[in-house]
Design an enzyme around this catalytic site. Structure first.
Site, PDB file in Angstrom:
ATOM      1  N   ARG A  12      49.244  44.295  45.114  1.00  0.00           N
ATOM      2  CA  ARG A  12      48.370  45.071  44.265  1.00  0.00           C
ATOM      3  C   ARG A  12      48.468  45.017  42.690  1.00  0.00           C
ATOM      4  O   ARG A  12      47.604  45.061  41.996  1.00  0.00           O
ATOM      5  CB  ARG A  12      48.137  46.768  44.838  1.00  0.00           C
ATOM      6  CG  ARG A  12      47.377  47.559  44.098  1.00  0.00           C
ATOM      7  CD  ARG A  12      47.814  48.917  44.311  1.00  0.00           C
ATOM      8  NE  ARG A  12      47.052  49.265  45.591  1.00  0.00           N
ATOM      9  CZ  ARG A  12      45.821  49.723  45.603  1.00  0.00           C
ATOM     10  NH1 ARG A  12      45.384  49.964  44.467  1.00  0.00           N
ATOM     11  NH2 ARG A  12      45.412  50.118  46.816  1.00  0.00           N
ATOM     12  N   MET A  66      56.544  49.015  41.154  1.00  0.00           N
ATOM     13  CA  MET A  66      55.252  50.090  40.918  1.00  0.00           C
ATOM     14  C   MET A  66      53.956  49.631  41.675  1.00  0.00           C
ATOM     15  O   MET A  66      53.608  48.253  41.793  1.00  0.00           O
ATOM     16  CB  MET A  66      54.723  49.635  39.228  1.00  0.00           C
ATOM     17  CG  MET A  66      54.473  50.998  38.796  1.00  0.00           C
ATOM     18  SD  MET A  66      53.650  50.465  37.266  1.00  0.00           S
ATOM     19  CE  MET A  66      55.189  49.776  36.502  1.00  0.00           C
ATOM     20  N   HIS A  67      53.362  50.203  42.393  1.00  0.00           N
ATOM     21  CA  HIS A  67      52.177  49.966  43.366  1.00  0.00           C
ATOM     22  C   HIS A  67      51.053  51.177  43.518  1.00  0.00           C
ATOM     23  O   HIS A  67      50.104  50.706  43.830  1.00  0.00           O
ATOM     24  CB  HIS A  67      52.713  49.466  44.581  1.00  0.00           C
ATOM     25  CG  HIS A  67      53.096  50.569  45.601  1.00  0.00           C
ATOM     26  ND1 HIS A  67      54.438  51.128  45.488  1.00  0.00           N
ATOM     27  CD2 HIS A  67      52.527  51.121  46.534  1.00  0.00           C
ATOM     28  CE1 HIS A  67      54.301  52.010  46.529  1.00  0.00           C
ATOM     29  NE2 HIS A  67      53.285  52.038  47.192  1.00  0.00           N
ATOM     30  N   ARG A  68      51.428  52.154  43.058  1.00  0.00           N
ATOM     31  CA  ARG A  68      50.534  53.332  43.317  1.00  0.00           C
ATOM     32  C   ARG A  68      49.356  53.139  42.491  1.00  0.00           C
ATOM     33  O   ARG A  68      49.274  52.930  41.296  1.00  0.00           O
ATOM     34  CB  ARG A  68      51.169  54.730  42.910  1.00  0.00           C
ATOM     35  CG  ARG A  68      52.382  55.168  43.552  1.00  0.00           C
ATOM     36  CD  ARG A  68      52.343  56.370  44.460  1.00  0.00           C
ATOM     37  NE  ARG A  68      53.659  55.994  45.283  1.00  0.00           N
ATOM     38  CZ  ARG A  68      53.509  56.210  46.647  1.00  0.00           C
ATOM     39  NH1 ARG A  68      52.305  56.217  47.211  1.00  0.00           N
ATOM     40  NH2 ARG A  68      54.686  55.849  47.231  1.00  0.00           N
TER      41      ARG A  68
END
Ligand code: UD1
Length: 386
Positions: free
Chosen positions: A261, A225-227
């Site tokens: 992130r 997950m990074h959005r």
């Protein structure tokens, strides 16, 4: 002919590897006809996010690195344009080739076009129709400017057909990510699963949990997950963490490979410790290409917001819960025969879909037209014949 191709961030590297190999093959059979320079904008700069991919995918070292690094979107795009313009003025290429939808893609296509240099876009025509996604803005900019639009599937060609100008050319060339998957599958599957997990552990504290999972025979899931829409808001990220810790991992052990992130947001929001001690979630550092491919091929579930992984899951047949409300890759969705289901970031919806996937537990690989491992050669041919 002189081609200058551009990479900036992790998902670009898997796309440029087969293209630079196609160029090398052409140079060997047509000596003196084609020269190529690879420019890295430096948007991703950590070893785990960049250098390791060059090495493992056999991408030649970038001829030029613009050293842009992290920053706001305008800083990344603006600084890239300023530095890339200097390269264009000194190297005078005939073509600039950009891939995907990252900030480097938009910035370099714009700098090139303003100097009258032809642009080819690899992975043109994808549309999520979600203007909150920075990538959608990059796609629109780059596709509007590109002379040659190299599309991965029929949906993408259709998206472009109503808005291209007479001088623009759409060529349906196939999915270049799958060239990389095909070229590296054997090497990935030969990796030792246990050793790869040990090397990737986020911290020593994860060792004991990892040892309890026999990944060659046990069922397990992968989380990535990074959005910004999933990780930048404490209550959204917190809801997902709670769901994974309290419900999903109770039924299926999970490996979660942490994007920088995401790792820093988890830490900022005080959520990291919860995951560190969760008994069935093993935290991993960012994985290399082969390592993730191996895990993907063995896993019974992918929980992700990555576009590239949706495509890889389609070809491998891994059930994929896509943590987004839309996708620019509809071909990977269940309604088009793929294994991907859009579940957004609502914990209830994710859990309902998760239970559905657990019950089905069957791989259904999908091979869309021209996802055949030969796209890069078609792309280079399209540029040469333009
Ligand atoms: C970028 C792309 C996204 C792609 C993703 C894959 C854009 C608009 N987004 O998002 O489409 O899916 O890459 O990873 O181009 N960082 C590091 N080390 C690095 C790179 C980044 O620590 O090598 C950290 C920095 O704190 C940075 C943050 O990660 O601020 C986010 O990086 P950034 O390049 O801004 O965008 P991504 O979220 O990675």
């Amino acid at each position: 002919m002189k081609i200058l191709s551009v990479v900036g961030a992790r998902p670009n590297f898997m796309k440029i590897a087969p293209f630079s190999r196609a160029i090398k093959d052409y140079q060997e059979t047509h000596p003196g006809e084609l020269s190529h320079l690879l420019v890295h904008t430096g948007q991703h700069y950590d070893d785990a996010m960049s250098a390791s991919f060059f090495e493992s995918l056999g991408i030649p070292t970038a001829d030029i690195n613009l050293g842009i690094g992290s920053g706001t979107h305008s800083e990344q795009v603006g600084n890239t344009m300023i530095e890339f313009e200097k390269v264009l003025l000194s190297e005078k290429p005939d073509w600039v080739v950009v891939v995907g939808d990252v900030n480097a893609t938009a910035a370099c296509s714009m700098a090139a076009k303003k100097l009258g240099v032809r642009v080819a876009h690899i992975e043109a025509g994808l549309r999520s129709h979600d203007m909150d996604m920075p990538e959608e803005i990059n796609r629109l900019v780059c596709d509007t400017l590109s002379d040659l639009l190299l599309t991965p599937d029929r949906f993408s060609s259709e998206n472009l057909s109503s808005c291209v100008r007479a001088e623009q050319k759409i060529v349906f060339a196939g999915n270049i990510m799958i060239d990389t998957l095909e070229a590296n599958k054997e090497k990935a599957l030969a990796l030792d699963s246990k050793a790869l997990i040990e090397q990737a552990l986020y911290a020593d504290s994860q060792k004991e949990k990892a040892a309890r999972i026999d990944i060659d025979s046990d069922d397990f899931g992968i989380v990535t997950m990074h959005r910004p829409s999933n990780v930048d808001d404490a209550s959204i990220l917190g809801g997902i963490v709670d769901l994974l810790v309290e419900k999903v991992s109770e039924k299926l052990p999970l490996f979660w490979t942490l994007h920088p992130r995401t790792a820093s947001k988890l830490e900022d929001f005080g959520l990291l410790e919860k995951l560190v001690v969760a008994k069935n979630i093993v935290l991993l550092k960012p994985l290399g290409y082969h390592e993730l491919l191996k895990l993907n091929a063995l896993s019974s579930l992918m929980l992700t917001d990555s576009g590239g992984l949706q495509e890889e899951c389609a070809v491998l047949g891994t059930p994929c819960l896509t943590m987004r409300w839309n996708t620019e890759r509809p071909i990977t969705l269940q309604e088009h025969g793929g294994p991907s289901l859009l579940v957004g970031n609502d914990p209830e919806k994710i859990y309902a879909a998760f239970e559905q996937v657990l019950a089905q537990a069957e791989r259904k690989p999908l091979r869309p037209e021209l996802w055949d491992g030969q796209s890069a050669h078609r792309m280079l041919e399209a540029i040469i014949n333009y």
